[in-house]
Scaffold this motif. Sequence first.
Motif, PDB file in Angstrom:
ATOM      1  N   ILE A 114       8.867 -10.199  -1.165  1.00  0.00           N
ATOM      2  CA  ILE A 114       8.222  -8.514  -1.076  1.00  0.00           C
ATOM      3  C   ILE A 114       8.941  -7.641  -0.454  1.00  0.00           C
ATOM      4  N   THR A 115       8.405  -6.347  -1.236  1.00  0.00           N
ATOM      5  CA  THR A 115       9.515  -4.921  -1.827  1.00  0.00           C
ATOM      6  C   THR A 115       8.139  -4.434  -1.691  1.00  0.00           C
ATOM      7  N   GLU A 116       8.716  -3.260  -0.876  1.00  0.00           N
ATOM      8  CA  GLU A 116       7.655  -1.896  -1.168  1.00  0.00           C
ATOM      9  C   GLU A 116       7.897  -0.955  -2.137  1.00  0.00           C
ATOM     10  N   VAL A 117       6.722  -0.226  -2.662  1.00  0.00           N
ATOM     11  CA  VAL A 117       7.138   0.606  -3.739  1.00  0.00           C
ATOM     12  C   VAL A 117       5.887   1.646  -3.481  1.00  0.00           C
ATOM     13  N   GLY A 118       5.546   2.645  -2.754  1.00  0.00           N
ATOM     14  CA  GLY A 118       4.702   3.462  -2.371  1.00  0.00           C
ATOM     15  C   GLY A 118       3.925   2.739  -1.562  1.00  0.00           C
ATOM     16  N   ALA A 119       2.678   2.397  -2.140  1.00  0.00           N
ATOM     17  CA  ALA A 119       1.470   2.227  -1.364  1.00  0.00           C
ATOM     18  C   ALA A 119       1.488   0.739  -1.928  1.00  0.00           C
ATOM     19  N   VAL A 120       2.314   0.413  -2.935  1.00  0.00           N
ATOM     20  CA  VAL A 120       2.099  -1.208  -3.823  1.00  0.00           C
ATOM     21  C   VAL A 120       2.786  -2.260  -3.226  1.00  0.00           C
ATOM     22  N   GLN A 121       2.263  -3.314  -2.817  1.00  0.00           N
ATOM     23  CA  GLN A 121       3.778  -4.822  -2.609  1.00  0.00           C
ATOM     24  C   GLN A 121       3.513  -5.045  -3.764  1.00  0.00           C
ATOM     25  N   LEU A 122       5.138  -5.380  -3.813  1.00  0.00           N
ATOM     26  CA  LEU A 122       5.138  -6.072  -5.459  1.00  0.00           C
ATOM     27  C   LEU A 122       6.381  -7.146  -4.818  1.00  0.00           C
ATOM     28  N   ASP A 123       5.857  -8.231  -4.903  1.00  0.00           N
ATOM     29  CA  ASP A 123       6.468 -10.081  -4.949  1.00  0.00           C
ATOM     30  C   ASP A 123       7.004 -10.650  -6.011  1.00  0.00           C
ATOM     31  N   TRP A 124       8.885  -9.778  -5.969  1.00  0.00           N
ATOM     32  CA  TRP A 124       9.570  -9.785  -6.429  1.00  0.00           C
ATOM     33  C   TRP A 124      10.007 -11.625  -7.235  1.00  0.00           C
ATOM     34  N   GLY A 125       9.424 -12.472  -5.881  1.00  0.00           N
ATOM     35  CA  GLY A 125      10.357 -13.934  -6.327  1.00  0.00           C
ATOM     36  C   GLY A 125       8.835 -14.001  -7.065  1.00  0.00           C
ATOM     37  N   ALA A 126       7.578 -13.920  -6.950  1.00  0.00           N
ATOM     38  CA  ALA A 126       6.438 -14.428  -8.074  1.00  0.00           C
ATOM     39  C   ALA A 126       6.489 -13.635  -9.390  1.00  0.00           C
ATOM     40  N   LEU A 127       6.986 -12.644  -9.244  1.00  0.00           N
ATOM     41  CA  LEU A 127       7.447 -11.566 -10.901  1.00  0.00           C
ATOM     42  C   LEU A 127       8.465 -12.769 -11.935  1.00  0.00           C
ATOM     43  N   LEU A 128       9.646 -13.466 -10.542  1.00  0.00           N
ATOM     44  CA  LEU A 128      10.314 -14.009 -11.148  1.00  0.00           C
ATOM     45  C   LEU A 128       9.684 -15.022 -11.233  1.00  0.00           C
ATOM     46  N   ILE A 129       9.257 -15.795 -11.032  1.00  0.00           N
ATOM     47  CA  ILE A 129       9.042 -17.690 -11.494  1.00  0.00           C
ATOM     48  C   ILE A 129       7.493 -17.407 -12.892  1.00  0.00           C
ATOM     49  N   ILE A 130       6.966 -16.397 -12.758  1.00  0.00           N
ATOM     50  CA  ILE A 130       6.102 -15.547 -13.679  1.00  0.00           C
ATOM     51  C   ILE A 130       6.704 -15.574 -14.857  1.00  0.00           C
ATOM     52  N   ALA A 131       8.017 -14.479 -14.494  1.00  0.00           N
ATOM     53  CA  ALA A 131       8.646 -15.020 -15.636  1.00  0.00           C
ATOM     54  C   ALA A 131       9.792 -16.075 -16.669  1.00  0.00           C
ATOM     55  N   PHE A 132       9.915 -16.254 -15.712  1.00  0.00           N
ATOM     56  CA  PHE A 132      10.404 -17.843 -16.113  1.00  0.00           C
ATOM     57  C   PHE A 132       9.547 -18.899 -16.410  1.00  0.00           C
ATOM     58  N   VAL A 133       8.610 -18.778 -16.135  1.00  0.00           N
ATOM     59  CA  VAL A 133       7.663 -19.482 -17.380  1.00  0.00           C
ATOM     60  C   VAL A 133       7.148 -19.403 -18.836  1.00  0.00           C
ATOM     61  N   THR A 134       6.829 -18.300 -18.646  1.00  0.00           N
ATOM     62  CA  THR A 134       6.316 -17.186 -19.753  1.00  0.00           C
ATOM     63  C   THR A 134       7.353 -17.692 -20.562  1.00  0.00           C
ATOM     64  N   ALA A 135       8.916 -17.357 -20.390  1.00  0.00           N
ATOM     65  CA  ALA A 135       9.426 -17.820 -21.170  1.00  0.00           C
ATOM     66  C   ALA A 135       9.979 -19.071 -22.044  1.00  0.00           C
ATOM     67  N   ILE A 136       9.538 -20.166 -20.957  1.00  0.00           N
ATOM     68  CA  ILE A 136       9.812 -21.367 -21.695  1.00  0.00           C
ATOM     69  C   ILE A 136       8.730 -21.394 -21.706  1.00  0.00           C
ATOM     70  N   LEU A 137       7.518 -21.118 -21.720  1.00  0.00           N
ATOM     71  CA  LEU A 137       6.076 -21.574 -22.672  1.00  0.00           C
ATOM     72  C   LEU A 137       6.743 -20.767 -24.276  1.00  0.00           C
ATOM     73  N   ALA A 138       7.603 -19.360 -24.164  1.00  0.00           N
ATOM     74  CA  ALA A 138       7.340 -18.940 -25.824  1.00  0.00           C
ATOM     75  C   ALA A 138       8.769 -19.894 -26.601  1.00  0.00           C
ATOM     76  N   TRP A 139       9.497 -20.807 -25.917  1.00  0.00           N
ATOM     77  CA  TRP A 139      10.095 -21.378 -26.157  1.00  0.00           C
ATOM     78  C   TRP A 139       9.765 -22.220 -27.030  1.00  0.00           C
ATOM     79  N   GLY A 140       8.942 -22.878 -26.365  1.00  0.00           N
ATOM     80  CA  GLY A 140       7.919 -24.217 -26.984  1.00  0.00           C
ATOM     81  C   GLY A 140       7.151 -25.059 -26.410  1.00  0.00           C
ATOM     82  N   THR A 141       6.640 -25.998 -26.877  1.00  0.00           N
ATOM     83  CA  THR A 141       5.636 -26.773 -25.712  1.00  0.00           C
ATOM     84  C   THR A 141       6.671 -27.968 -25.454  1.00  0.00           C
ATOM     85  N   LYS A 142       7.546 -28.162 -26.266  1.00  0.00           N
ATOM     86  CA  LYS A 142       8.108 -29.959 -26.472  1.00  0.00           C
ATOM     87  C   LYS A 142       9.381 -29.132 -25.467  1.00  0.00           C
ATOM     88  N   LEU A 143       9.314 -28.356 -25.394  1.00  0.00           N
ATOM     89  CA  LEU A 143      10.487 -27.369 -23.662  1.00  0.00           C
ATOM     90  C   LEU A 143       9.663 -27.659 -22.454  1.00  0.00           C
TER      91      LEU A 143
END
Length: 193
Positions: free
Chosen positions: A150-179
Motif C-alpha cells: 500500500i502506497t499513500e498518494v495524498g489522501a488516497v491509499q493505493l494498493d499497487w499489489g492489487a493493481l499489478l494483479i489486475i494488470a496481469f489478469v487483464t493482459a492474460i485475458l486480452a491475449w486469449g481465452t485459451k491462454l
Amino acid sequence: MAQDSSEDTITRWRTKSVERSIADTDEPDTKLRKSLTWWDLTVFGVSVVIGAGIFTITASTAGNITGPAISVSFVIAAIACGLAALCYAEFASTVPVAGSAYTFSYATFGEFVAWIIGWDLILEFAVAAAVVAKGWSSYLGTVFGFGGGITEVGAVQLDWGALLIIAFVTAILAWGTKLSAGVSLAITVIKVS
C-alpha cells in the motif's frame, strides 16, 4: 411530442425473441468461436470456487469468530450455489445463446431491464475482481513480507499489489481465452496442492 414519448416507452420495454437472439449470434461478424473444452470449463469452475477467500478468510474466521459453525455456513452456501447453477441451466436451455442473465432478461422483461442487468453484471464483476485482487495482494504481502504493497498518494491509499494483479489478469485475458484457461489450470493446481 406525445407520440415520441410513447415510442420511447415502447422501445424501452420491447423484448427480443429467442429466434432473433440465436440469429444474431450466427452472423459471421459477431459469431464467437468455440475455443474451450469441457475440461477448460471445469477448471474455470474449480478455480472460481477455490479463490482468495479460502486462504485469507476461512482459517481466521473459523479460529477466531465462528468455530465449527463455519462448516454449516459452507453447506448453506453450497446449496445456494447449486440453486443458482440450476437457474443458469434453465437460462441456458430457454435462451441458448451467450449472454447469461442479460439475454434472458432481454427476451422476457425487455430492453430496459436488460440494460439494468447488463450494468449490474459489470458492477458485480468489477467489485468481485477488486476484492479478489485485494485478497491476493494481502496474502502475497504476508507470504513475501512486503505488507500488502500500500502506497499513500495524498489522501488516497493505493494498493499497487492489487493493481499489478489486475494488470496481469487483464493482459492474460486480452491475449486469449485459451491462454487464460491454461494459466487458470496452473494456478488451480498450485492452490489445490
